[in-house]
Enzyme design. Structure first.
Site, PDB file in Angstrom:
ATOM      1  N   SER A  74       9.078   2.787   7.290  1.00  0.00           N
ATOM      2  CA  SER A  74       7.964   3.726   7.480  1.00  0.00           C
ATOM      3  C   SER A  74       6.904   3.351   6.460  1.00  0.00           C
ATOM      4  CB  SER A  74       8.451   5.159   7.201  1.00  0.00           C
ATOM      5  OG  SER A  74       7.355   6.032   7.034  1.00  0.00           O
ATOM      6  N   TYR A 112      13.287  11.827   2.544  1.00  0.00           N
ATOM      7  CA  TYR A 112      12.919  10.814   3.543  1.00  0.00           C
ATOM      8  C   TYR A 112      12.233   9.630   2.844  1.00  0.00           C
ATOM      9  CZ  TYR A 112      10.664   8.950   7.824  1.00  0.00           C
ATOM     10  OH  TYR A 112      10.237   8.155   8.871  1.00  0.00           O
TER      11      TYR A 112
END
Ligand code: NAP
Length: 255
Positions: free
Chosen positions: A143, A156
Site C-alpha cells: 500500500s 495497518y
C-alpha cells in the site's frame, strides 16, 4: 507477453484487487489457485470466468493467517498443476483504529492477515520454487501506507511497513535463486475494503480531490501492474515497490 504453463497463487483471490489479479494472470494464460476465506460461491463464479478465458483454476479455502493453510495452497498448486511460479500475497484487512484505541485482538489480526501471511507465504512458496528450479516471482500487495503514515489506521501501516522490509530483505536473500520479490503499493482503489468511503459522497469527493489523477483506481489498474511484474519484462526488478497511486503520495492536497 504470455504466462503460459506458469502457475500462480493469489491470496484473497475472490474479491477486489485479488480477483482482478487472478483474472489478469489468467488472461495472460497462467493457471491459478484462488485462495478464499468465506465465499465459495464467488470463487466458483470466478473459476467459471477463468475457464471462459481458456485457463484452469481451483479455489482453495485457506486462512492465510495460518501457516498450515498457506502450505495447503502451495500443496494444492503442486498437486493440481505440478508447480508454483508466481505467489501473490494479496489478502489484507484493516481496522481503522488509532494507536490509542487498537485492541490486542485487532493488532494481532491485522498483523497476522497482512504481514505474517506475506512472510510465510513468501517462505513456503520460495521453498517450492527452489525445489522445482527455474526461479519465480513473489508479489506483495502492500500500500502507499508501507511508507506514508495514515493516522487512525496504525496497525495497518505497521503491517504494510513490515511488508516493505519483507520485500526488500527477502528480495536480496532469494536473488541467488532468481526468485524476484516485488511490492505493489496501491493508493485508493474502488474495492469492498473502501465501501464506507465510496458510499459517502462527501468523503469520496474529498478523496478524489486529493488524488492528482482525480479518482480512485479500478482494481484492474492494479492487476495490470501485477501482470507486468509476473512476466519476462520485469526480469530485473526485485527488492523494491512499484506504487500505483494516481500520484497521491506526492500530492500537496491533504485528505
Ligand atoms: P477486499 O476486497 O476486502 O479484499 C481483501 C481480500 O482478503 C478478500 O478476498 C478477503 O477474503 C481476503 N482475506 C481477508 N482475511 C483473510 C484471511 N485470513 N485469509 C484469506 N483471505 C483473507 O480489499 P482489496 O482492496 O481488494 O484489498 C486487497 C489488498 O490490497 C489488501 O492487502 C489491501 O491492504 C491492499 N490495498 C488495498 C487498497 C484499496 O484502496 N482498496 C489500497 C492499498 C492496498 P473475504 O472477502 O473472504 O474476507
Amino acid at each position: 507477453m504470455t504466462l503460459k504453463d506458469k502457475v500462480a497463487i493469489v491470496t484473497g483471490g475472490n474479491s477486489g484487487i485479488g480477483k482482478a489479479i487472478a483474472l489478469e494472470l489468467a488472461r495472460l494464460d497462467a493457471n491459478i489457485v484462488i485462495d478464499y476465506l468465506v465465499d465459495p460461491t464467488a470463487t466458483e463464479a470466478l473459476e467459471r470466468e477463468i475457464a471462459e478465458l481458456g485457463d484452469q483454476s481451483i479455489g482453495v479455502e485457506a486462512d492465510v493467517s495460518k501457516i498450515a493453510d498457506l502450505q495447503k495452497l502451495v500443496d494444492a498448486a503442486v498437486s493440481r498443476f505440478g508447480r508454483v511460479d508466481i505467489m501473490v500475497n494479496n489478502a489484507g484487512i484493516e481496522t481503522r483504529t488509532s494507536v490509542l484505541d487498537t485492541t490486542e485482538n485487532q493488532y494481532n489480526k491485522v498483523m497476522d492477515v497482512n504481514l505474517k501471511s506475506a512472510f510465510f507465504g513468501t517462505q513456503i512458496a520460495a521453498r517450492q520454487m527452489i525445489k522445482q528450479g527455474g526461479g519465480g516471482r513473489i508479489i506483495n500487495i502492500t500500500s502507499v501506507h508501507e511508507d506514508w503514515p495514515m493516522p487512525g489506521n496504525t496497525a495497518y501501516c505497521l503491517a504494510k511497513g513490515g511488508m516493505r522490509m519483507l520485500t526488500r530483505t527477502a528480495g536480496l536473500e532469494l536473488a541467488p535463486h532468481n526468485i524476484l520479490v516485488v511490492g505493489v503499493g496501491p493508493g485508493a482503489v474502488a474495492t469492498p475494503i473502501n465501501l464506507s468511503t465510496m458510499n459517502d459522497p462527501a468523503k469520496l469527493k474529498q478523496l478524489d480531490a486529493a488524488i492528482p489523477l482525480g479518482r480512485m483506481a479500478r482494481p484492474e489498474e492494479i492487476a495490470n501492474v501485477v501482470g507486468f511484474l509476473a512476466g519476462d519484462g520485469a526480469s530485473y526488478l526485485t527488492a523494491t515497490t512499484i506504487f500505483a497511486d494516481g500520484g497521491i503520495m506526492h500530492s500537496s492536497v491533504g485528505l
